[in-house]
Design a protein around this motif. Structure first.
Motif, short mmCIF file in Angstrom:
data_model
loop_
_atom_site.label_atom_id
_atom_site.label_comp_id
_atom_site.label_asym_id
_atom_site.label_seq_id
_atom_site.Cartn_x
_atom_site.Cartn_y
_atom_site.Cartn_z
N ASN A 1 0.95 -1.22 0.00
CA ASN A 1 -0.21 -0.09 -0.16
C ASN A 1 0.90 1.15 0.19
OD1 ASN A 1 -2.58 1.31 0.01
ND2 ASN A 1 -2.43 1.57 2.28
N SER A 2 2.04 1.16 -0.90
CA SER A 2 2.84 2.30 -1.12
C SER A 2 2.61 3.14 -2.10
CB SER A 2 4.10 1.76 -1.17
OG SER A 2 4.68 0.82 -0.25
N ARG A 3 2.83 4.53 -1.95
CA ARG A 3 2.84 5.36 -3.22
C ARG A 3 3.96 5.22 -3.89
NH1 ARG A 3 1.49 11.77 -2.17
NH2 ARG A 3 -0.33 10.64 -1.37
N MET A 4 3.75 5.03 -5.15
CA MET A 4 5.07 4.89 -6.40
C MET A 4 5.35 5.97 -7.25
SD MET A 4 6.28 1.51 -8.37
CE MET A 4 7.25 1.44 -9.69
N LEU A 5 6.59 6.62 -7.36
CA LEU A 5 6.84 7.53 -8.50
C LEU A 5 7.92 6.85 -9.43
CD1 LEU A 5 7.31 11.33 -8.04
CD2 LEU A 5 9.24 9.94 -9.38
N ILE A 6 7.40 7.02 -10.58
CA ILE A 6 8.48 6.45 -11.64
C ILE A 6 9.10 7.61 -12.38
CG2 ILE A 6 7.13 4.35 -12.08
CD1 ILE A 6 6.45 5.77 -14.86
N ALA A 7 10.36 7.39 -12.81
CA ALA A 7 11.10 8.32 -13.44
C ALA A 7 11.01 7.97 -15.09
CB ALA A 7 12.61 8.04 -13.09
N ASP B 1 17.14 21.47 -8.58
CA ASP B 1 15.79 21.87 -9.16
C ASP B 1 15.24 20.74 -9.60
OD1 ASP B 1 16.16 24.65 -8.53
OD2 ASP B 1 17.34 25.09 -10.93
N GLU B 2 15.77 19.71 -10.18
CA GLU B 2 15.08 18.50 -10.36
C GLU B 2 14.38 17.76 -9.17
OE1 GLU B 2 13.29 16.31 -13.36
OE2 GLU B 2 14.79 17.84 -13.83
N VAL B 3 15.35 17.73 -8.39
CA VAL B 3 15.04 16.96 -6.96
C VAL B 3 13.98 17.75 -6.25
CG1 VAL B 3 15.79 16.28 -4.87
CG2 VAL B 3 17.26 15.80 -7.05
N GLU B 4 14.07 18.90 -6.49
CA GLU B 4 12.76 19.57 -5.87
C GLU B 4 11.46 19.41 -6.43
OE1 GLU B 4 10.58 22.17 -3.14
OE2 GLU B 4 12.69 21.28 -2.84
N GLY B 5 11.43 19.51 -7.58
CA GLY B 5 10.34 19.15 -8.53
C GLY B 5 9.75 17.69 -8.24
N ILE B 6 10.66 16.63 -8.10
CA ILE B 6 10.26 15.20 -7.79
C ILE B 6 9.70 15.20 -6.48
CG2 ILE B 6 11.27 12.98 -7.59
CD1 ILE B 6 13.45 13.75 -9.81
N TYR B 7 10.42 15.93 -5.56
CA TYR B 7 9.82 15.70 -4.05
C TYR B 7 8.44 16.45 -4.05
CZ TYR B 7 9.86 16.83 1.01
OH TYR B 7 9.21 16.79 2.10
N ARG B 8 8.42 17.25 -4.57
CA ARG B 8 6.86 17.80 -4.70
C ARG B 8 5.88 17.15 -5.15
NH1 ARG B 8 7.27 24.71 -5.14
NH2 ARG B 8 9.17 24.80 -3.62
N LEU B 9 6.17 16.34 -6.46
CA LEU B 9 5.37 15.83 -7.34
C LEU B 9 5.00 14.51 -6.43
CD1 LEU B 9 3.73 14.99 -9.76
CD2 LEU B 9 5.83 13.91 -10.60
N LEU B 10 5.96 13.96 -5.78
CA LEU B 10 5.50 12.51 -4.94
C LEU B 10 4.56 13.05 -3.95
CD1 LEU B 10 6.38 9.62 -4.05
CD2 LEU B 10 7.97 10.67 -2.31
N LEU B 11 4.61 14.12 -3.25
CA LEU B 11 3.77 14.77 -2.11
C LEU B 11 2.44 15.24 -2.75
CD1 LEU B 11 6.31 15.71 0.50
CD2 LEU B 11 5.16 13.38 0.00
N VAL C 1 4.05 14.60 -15.42
CA VAL C 1 4.50 15.95 -15.13
C VAL C 1 5.77 16.31 -15.87
CG1 VAL C 1 4.71 17.89 -13.53
CG2 VAL C 1 2.97 16.25 -13.35
N ASN C 2 5.94 17.20 -16.61
CA ASN C 2 7.32 17.65 -16.97
C ASN C 2 8.11 18.25 -15.83
OD1 ASN C 2 6.76 16.56 -19.68
ND2 ASN C 2 6.20 18.78 -20.25
N ILE C 3 9.27 17.78 -15.53
CA ILE C 3 9.87 18.54 -14.61
C ILE C 3 11.30 18.91 -15.16
CG2 ILE C 3 11.29 18.59 -12.50
CD1 ILE C 3 8.38 18.68 -12.02
N GLY C 4 11.58 20.30 -15.69
CA GLY C 4 12.87 20.55 -16.40
C GLY C 4 12.73 22.13 -16.48
N ASN C 5 14.12 22.30 -17.30
CA ASN C 5 14.23 23.81 -17.34
C ASN C 5 13.86 24.17 -18.50
OD1 ASN C 5 15.57 26.61 -17.58
ND2 ASN C 5 16.77 25.95 -15.80
#
Length: 328
Positions: free
Chosen positions: A109-115, A219-229, A236-240
């Motif tokens: 029952n985990s939330r999973m984020l894929i790259a 910046d990439e890590v920050e975007g991934i962190y926010r998306l997970l939560l 969602v696109n995360i890039g510059n």
């Protein structure tokens, strides 16, 4: 204490994610089989009580005891040299590996984020690329092993979300750079940096008019962190979004490194994308996220990292022997 499993933990981006989640107070379990990852990327974490490491190939059955709140699936070859040399393993980590982890997420029952990646757009006919663009990908071309692995990964993730009710997140990562990248792995920035530091001419493929958009790793890590939560399940696109031609970027590298090399031109690889620029409107709206580190600042930090490599690291071949994985 929340517990998170991060696959590809010894890789460039995976190791930075381990750092971030430990900083945020998580118990981090890193998983990697070192096919492209490097132990030195996580050496600083091995004595941390909030970090545990498992040497495992995610394409094999994953046995995990205890509770698990989150899974980040970042295990995959990500550079052209890697995925062209180990095409079968690249396809397997995107398919079997993702399937195994989604099964684990369902069981725990985990939330999973894929790259996922901007490569799912292929050589785009829409510019900049928005999340609702389906892409222009050659399924049987040499790059198809990576592109299609990631496209399948998105499909099976959404299937588990819709059919099994698994909480899932999908990040489409655009060109990311920073400390811990491998030299000579076929990607633009480490390739240029390595050539400049060794006094070699910089190699541009094609006429250099193709574009890329580079996002600094923090910046990439920050975007991934926010998306997970977040509460959003679709990609969602995360890039510059700041786009530059490869030729202009090579000239920036020559200026940054203070070297006198020339730019030399070689034939463009098959299906190499001519344009790459994320539309990040969705990330801004959903996550309140946009990149903060400009290319000039980020490249200075990255160059300092590469400058501090030993002579052996600078000159050794980074092309690993993948013989044992080719037919797996």
């Amino acid at each position: 204490m929340k517990k998170i499993l991060i696959t590809g933990a010894a890789g460039f981006l995976g190791s930075h994610l381990c750092d971030r989640f430990i900083k945020e107070g998580y118990k981090v379990i890193g998983m990697d089989n070192f096919i492209t990852g490097d132990k030195k990327n996580i050496e600083h974490l091995l004595n941390n009580s909030n970090f545990e490491f498992i040497d495992h190939d995610v394409t094999e059955y994953i046995k995990f005891e205890g509770s698990l709140d989150y899974i980040l699936h970042f295990a995959s070859p990500a550079s052209p040299i890697d995925y062209l040399k180990i095409p079968i393993q690249t396809l397997k980590v995107g398919s079997l590996g993702t399937h195994n982890l989604l099964g684990l997420a369902k069981a725990k029952n985990s939330r999973m984020l894929i790259a996922s990646t901007s490569e799912i757009y292929g050589d785009p006919l829409v510019h900049p690329q928005t999340e609702d663009y389906y892409g222009n990908v050659n399924t049987i071309g040499p790059r198809g092993v990576y592109d299609e692995a990631k496209r399948f990964q998105e499909s099976i993730t959404m299937a588990y979300h819709r059919f099994h009710g698994v909480e899932t997140r999908i990040v489409r990562i655009f060109n990311t750079y920073g400390p811990r990248m491998r030299l000579n792995d076929g990607r633009v920035i480490p390739a240029f940096m390595g050539q400049a530091l060794r006094g070699e001419d910089l190699t541009v493929f094609g006429d250099g008019s193709q574009t890329r958009s580079f996002c600094y790793v923090d910046d990439e890590v920050e975007g991934i962190y926010r998306l997970l939560l977040s509460d959003y399940a679709e990609p969602v696109n995360i890039g510059n979004p700041h786009e530059i031609t490869i030729k202009d970027f090579a000239e920036e590298i020559i200026k940054l490194t203070g070297t006198t090399q020339k730019i030399i031109y070689k034939d463009l690889p098959v299906n190499d994308p001519m344009q790459r620029q994320p539309d990040i409107s969705l990330a801004k709206k959903l996550l309140g996220w946009e990149p903060k580190v400009g290319r000039e600042e980020g490249m200075k930090i990255t160059f300092e990292y590469f400058k501090n490599l030993t002579e052996e690291e600078l000159h050794k071949s980074e092309h690993k022997d993948f013989t044992g994985f080719i037919n797996k």
